[in-house]
Design an enzyme around this catalytic site. Structure first.
Site, mmCIF file in Angstrom:
data_model
loop_
_atom_site.group_PDB
_atom_site.id
_atom_site.type_symbol
_atom_site.label_atom_id
_atom_site.label_comp_id
_atom_site.label_asym_id
_atom_site.label_seq_id
_atom_site.Cartn_x
_atom_site.Cartn_y
_atom_site.Cartn_z
ATOM 1 N N CYS A 46 -7.995 -1.838 13.766
ATOM 2 C CA CYS A 46 -8.268 -2.134 12.365
ATOM 3 C C CYS A 46 -6.936 -2.552 11.773
ATOM 4 O O CYS A 46 -5.895 -2.030 12.157
ATOM 5 C CB CYS A 46 -8.806 -0.873 11.683
ATOM 6 S SG CYS A 46 -9.104 -1.057 9.917
ATOM 7 N N ARG A 64 0.849 -1.197 0.000
ATOM 8 C CA ARG A 64 0.000 0.000 0.000
ATOM 9 C C ARG A 64 0.887 1.250 0.000
ATOM 10 O O ARG A 64 0.628 2.203 0.724
ATOM 11 C CB ARG A 64 -0.958 0.018 1.197
ATOM 12 C CG ARG A 64 -2.234 0.774 0.884
ATOM 13 C CD ARG A 64 -3.027 1.173 2.129
ATOM 14 N NE ARG A 64 -4.301 1.768 1.720
ATOM 15 C CZ ARG A 64 -5.063 2.498 2.494
ATOM 16 N NH1 ARG A 64 -4.717 2.755 3.737
ATOM 17 N NH2 ARG A 64 -6.183 3.002 2.048
ATOM 18 N N ASP A 89 -12.886 -5.050 5.998
ATOM 19 C CA ASP A 89 -13.090 -3.964 5.038
ATOM 20 C C ASP A 89 -14.220 -4.289 4.074
ATOM 21 O O ASP A 89 -14.593 -3.457 3.261
ATOM 22 C CB ASP A 89 -11.799 -3.688 4.255
ATOM 23 C CG ASP A 89 -11.012 -2.542 4.877
ATOM 24 O OD1 ASP A 89 -11.475 -1.979 5.889
ATOM 25 O OD2 ASP A 89 -9.931 -2.214 4.351
ATOM 26 N N ASN A 119 -2.082 -1.191 8.057
ATOM 27 C CA ASN A 119 -2.526 -1.605 6.731
ATOM 28 C C ASN A 119 -1.536 -2.410 5.911
ATOM 29 O O ASN A 119 -1.677 -2.486 4.693
ATOM 30 C CB ASN A 119 -2.954 -0.376 5.931
ATOM 31 C CG ASN A 119 -4.402 -0.037 6.212
ATOM 32 O OD1 ASN A 119 -5.258 -0.909 6.195
ATOM 33 N ND2 ASN A 119 -4.680 1.221 6.494
ATOM 34 N N LYS A 131 -9.498 5.373 15.746
ATOM 35 C CA LYS A 131 -9.446 4.139 14.941
ATOM 36 C C LYS A 131 -7.982 3.924 14.596
ATOM 37 O O LYS A 131 -7.387 4.718 13.883
ATOM 38 C CB LYS A 131 -10.292 4.290 13.678
ATOM 39 C CG LYS A 131 -10.247 3.073 12.756
ATOM 40 C CD LYS A 131 -11.190 3.264 11.573
ATOM 41 C CE LYS A 131 -11.018 2.203 10.502
ATOM 42 N NZ LYS A 131 -11.775 2.545 9.286
ATOM 43 N N TRP A 132 -7.410 2.858 15.128
ATOM 44 C CA TRP A 132 -5.966 2.600 15.036
ATOM 45 C C TRP A 132 -5.746 1.550 13.957
ATOM 46 O O TRP A 132 -6.029 0.379 14.166
ATOM 47 C CB TRP A 132 -5.459 2.102 16.393
ATOM 48 C CG TRP A 132 -4.003 1.859 16.527
ATOM 49 C CD1 TRP A 132 -3.215 1.017 15.781
ATOM 50 C CD2 TRP A 132 -3.128 2.437 17.505
ATOM 51 N NE1 TRP A 132 -1.924 1.042 16.240
ATOM 52 C CE2 TRP A 132 -1.837 1.907 17.301
ATOM 53 C CE3 TRP A 132 -3.311 3.349 18.550
ATOM 54 C CZ2 TRP A 132 -0.742 2.247 18.101
ATOM 55 C CZ3 TRP A 132 -2.223 3.694 19.339
ATOM 56 C CH2 TRP A 132 -0.957 3.145 19.110
ATOM 57 N N ASP A 133 -5.241 1.990 12.827
ATOM 58 C CA ASP A 133 -5.140 1.095 11.671
ATOM 59 C C ASP A 133 -3.724 0.533 11.526
ATOM 60 O O ASP A 133 -2.759 1.061 12.097
ATOM 61 C CB ASP A 133 -5.545 1.870 10.405
ATOM 62 C CG ASP A 133 -6.263 0.983 9.395
ATOM 63 O OD1 ASP A 133 -6.049 -0.242 9.416
ATOM 64 O OD2 ASP A 133 -7.036 1.526 8.588
HETATM 65 C C1 GLA Z 1 -7.951 0.667 5.775
HETATM 66 C C2 GLA Z 1 -9.150 0.493 6.683
HETATM 67 C C3 GLA Z 1 -10.320 1.284 6.153
HETATM 68 C C4 GLA Z 1 -9.925 2.731 6.040
HETATM 69 C C5 GLA Z 1 -8.686 2.877 5.185
HETATM 70 C C6 GLA Z 1 -8.166 4.287 5.175
HETATM 71 O O1 GLA Z 1 -8.166 0.079 4.538
HETATM 72 O O2 GLA Z 1 -9.460 -0.859 6.814
HETATM 73 O O3 GLA Z 1 -11.435 1.128 6.993
HETATM 74 O O4 GLA Z 1 -9.705 3.263 7.322
HETATM 75 O O5 GLA Z 1 -7.644 2.035 5.634
HETATM 76 O O6 GLA Z 1 -7.042 4.420 4.397
#
Ligand code: GLA
Length: 731
Positions: free
Chosen positions: A527, A444, A549, A481, A477-479
């Site tokens: 997340c 990403r 997602d 990715n 919301k702590w992501d």
């Molecule tokens: C991830 C999360 C989504 C959103 C995007 C933002 O994909 O799962 O819910 O927050 O990042 O970039």
């Protein structure tokens, strides 16, 4: 105390009202496993094992020819002295390369309560009376090794929390190569294993399969527990069902690389274990140093898989999710992501917030795109300051504007990451997790920060503290990715590089402990590109998770059903999104989408300003209804009624409040069938004697009738139809 030691038989009996877990010493040396299952009142240890000579089998206590480790059921088996099954502990003495171990009993202690685990999330008690802990010390004198096995028994649950502490008590350097959190040898029987597998957008699909001789293993080596396999499994006696029979759950309180493994040996006993994945793992222990494994929860249900799930759900709310989030209602939120993606600005969000407030929502979450130069996903991770072009008034003023509408403010962050195009990278190029040889792999478009390093963690503590101090932010919301690649840290010596993946997790947990201690009222939703880190380690700090997602309601039925096997509804972020669905293009009715999302933590993730008046009115009504049923969904007992993995075209589940006064039943028809048979739904978990009224159906029946006779479902004429039926006891 519910843990008793019988010195004559050398047996430890750990018991609750519904369970016994019995272990004991063989020849004063080996810690053997005798029994785990329904409560037994007496223990006769000698009746549990048959000693005798066996062909071609090593005899570690020579001249005794009757004791063999290769079949003896054990609690923390090692390798090298005749047990050829997978070991729970493997290590090497670095100076001479010896790896054959003999762990012998040294002593034990039984105490009230349960201690926290140093540096790691773990089940906790709020009152000493809730648990009793047995610690058994084993040691290998020649190696200079001591192992403390910890068993915390939770009296109101059929559950033991296990972990191991490995201590270098000698003078030579040791390398720990395998250190499982728990291992159990269940006796000869026919078992199935049930586990949760998947991929991004289809997390936690349910798979049940028979165990056969040999090894079955799954896990993660991605640096996170992952979308692909969940750090949980259940062993079911082959005749066990959703509602009946013996089921054994294993759940790891950890979010990094893990291994879940079963081995059926030549006697058809099953060795089951869970812990940190040994692949690319090697932890050096200098003399005097200690390695603490993560904790594993071992839970038993005599009431099938459903009984196991309900027990785990209650346990996770009360003893895993940081207090008081497991016992307080979660807000209904509006998330900006699928509504606007990166095209967010103060004006657009205020307009959206207006609609969210009209609908009665409680929290407004500004997702990705609010910081630095973040206009798409190629840049700016690491630059956690508000973009003043998009948000000229700043977050303090925006939070106030939201507050005046009755909405709290939430923010998205992805602190573990760094974009190559960011001010943070220009300033600290050396903070990226990478090898010295080449540019790290992008995923990403981004890289991962080296959280095994103290200064990186300290920087992130400062950034998050400043952000949370800048405005009244109620939710984060702590992501996360992407997965780890190029795992190597410039802060560690060559021989310690295989510690990096676990040190990353320890750094992350240190960061999360800091943030949650400093800001105890901030609700954090985890997340990881959806549900890529849905595990008990994360749930300790982040008591809800963005489940997937994939926000398509039909897909979500499978994902939420699978997730429910281990995790409670209150842990599942579930949003109503727009149609055609952004992930798979499916069009489903608004009511169907809402019923699926109401089965977890209800939220909305769509552009409310683009809806017409009747859709907005419907959403207002959904929010009102969810506010009524929220305590039952979030704190009630969960019963699965119809399994979509079996039917493929329909599903049903229900929630019952603790007092069994009220229930909420959901029924989903994923695909319609022509001239459909009359389907009867039988409920569960009600008081058989009590009368329950269902206003949506217009009739009153006894709990026994609802459960045993059931009722004919109304015809649902098309795809993606659903029912929400409320039951209330008639006084
Ligand atoms: C991830 C999360 C989504 C959103 C995007 C933002 O994909 O799962 O819910 O927050 O990042 O970039």
């Amino acid at each position: 105390m519910p843990i008793e030691f019988d010195p004559k038989q050398q047996v430890f009996h750990l018991y609750t009202d519904g369970m016994s877990y019995v272990i004991g010493l063989i020849k004063d040396i080996y810690l053997a496993h005798y029994y785990w299952g329904a409560r037994i009142l007496t223990v006769h240890a000698a009746s549990k094992w048959r000693f005798g000579q066996r062909p071609n089998t090593p005899t570690p206590e020579y001249p005794d020819l009757t004791l063999h480790l290769d079949t003896l059921p054990q609690e923390y088996p090692t390798h090298g002295r005749g047990d050829y099954r997978p070991p729970a502990l493997g290590l090497t003495v670095l100076e001479d390369g010896v790896s054959a171990l003999k762990l012998a009993y040294r002593g034990h202690c039984i105490e009230r309560g349960k201690r926290p685990l140093s540096g790691l999330p773990a089940a906790f008690v709020t009152d000493e009376a809730q648990a009793t802990t047995l610690t058994v010390e084993l040691g290998d004198e020649a190696v200079g090794l001591s192992v403390e096995l910890s068993y915390a028994l939770f009296e109101r649950f059929n559950l033991v929390a296990r972990s191991a502490k490995i201590v270098n008590a000698g003078t030579r350097r040791l390398a720990v190569e395998t250190a499982m959190s728990a291992s159990v040898d269940l006796p000869h029987d026919a078992y199935d294993i049930l586990h949760l597998w998947g991929a991004p957008l289809r997390e936690r699909m349910v798979e049940r399969q028979p165990l056969a001789p040999g090894t079955f293993r799954f896990g993660s080596t991605r640096g996170a527990s992952s979308h692909y396999h969940n750090p949980f499994f259940a062993l079911l006696r082959r005749d066990a069902t959703e509602d009946t029979g013996d089921v054994y759950g294993f759940s790891l309180v950890y979010s990094g690389n893990f291994l879940a493994q079963t081995h059926v040996d030549h006697d058809l006993s099953v060795r089951a274990m869970i812990g940190i994945h040994p692949f690319q793992f090697r932890w050096i222990l200098e003399p005097g140093e200690t390695f603490q494994t993560p904790e594993a929860l071992l839970a038993y249900s005599g009431e099938g898989l459903g009984g196991l799930s309900r027990m785990l759900h209650r346990f996770i709310r009360q003893h895993v999710m940081r207090h008081p989030f497991g016992v307080t209602e979660r807000p209904i939120l509006l998330n900006s992501w699928e509504a606007m993606y990166f095209s967010i600005s103060e004006d657009r969000l205020l307009a959206l917030a207006e609609r969210a407030a009209e609908a009665g929502m409680e929290l407004f979450v500004i997702d990705d795109g609010w910081f630095g130069e973040r206009n798409d996903d190629t840049r700016a991770l690491g630059d956690w300051t508000v973009n003043r072009e998009k948000f000229p008034s700043g977050f303090a003023a925006l939070a106030e504007a939201f507050r005046s509408k009755g909405l709290k403010l939430g923010l998205w962050i992805e602190p573990e990451m760094i974009s190559p195009e960011s001010a943070l990278y220009r300033e600290h190029p050396d903070w990226v997790l990478r090898t010295p040889y080449r540019e790290p792999v992008r995923s990403r478009h981004q890289w991962v920060l080296d959280l095994s390093r103290e200064e990186v963690v300290a920087h992130l503590m400062g950034v998050i503290d400043a952000l949370l101090a800048s405005a009244p932010i109620a939710y984060v919301k702590w992501d996360f990715n992407r997965y780890l690649t190029d795992v190597w840290s410039r802060a560690l010596s060559a021989e310690r590089q295989q510690e990096v993946a676990h040190r990353y997790m320890l750094g992350l947990y240190r960061l999360l402990a800091h943030v949650t201690e400093r800001h105890p009222h901030v609700l954090i939703e985890g997340c990881a590109g959806g549900g890529g880190r849905f595990d008990l380690g994360m749930l300790q700090f982040m008591p809800q998770m963005w489940t997937s997602d994939n926000s398509d309601a039909a897909s979500r039925i499978f994902i939420q059903y699978g997730t429910s096997i281990c995790y409670p509804a209150i842990a599942m972020g579930a949003h109503v999104s727009s149609v055609p669905n952004h992930q798979i293009g499916r069009v489903t009715p608004l009511g169907f989408r809402a019923h699926v999302a109401m089965s977890g933590n209800l939220g909305y993730e769509l552009d409310l300003t683009a809806l017409n008046a009747s859709e907005r009115a419907a959403i207002r009504e959904q929010v009102r209804l969810y506010q009524e049923i929220r305590p039952i969904v979030q704190f009630g007992d969960f019963y699965r009624l119809v399994d979509p993995f079996v039917t493929r075209d329909r599903a049903s589940w229900m929630f019952v409040d603790e007092a069994r006064r009220e229930a909420v039943v959901f029924y989903f028809q994923i695909l319609a069938e022509p001239n459909s048979p009359v389907r009867r739904l039988k409920l569960k978990g009600l008081d058989p004697q009590a009368l329950y009224e269902a206003p949506e159906l217009g009739f009153v029946m006894s709990g026994a009738e609802w459960m045993h006779a059931g009722f004919a479902l109304p015809t649902l004429a098309s795809d993606h139809q659903s029912l929400l039926i409320r039951l209330k006891q008639v006084p």
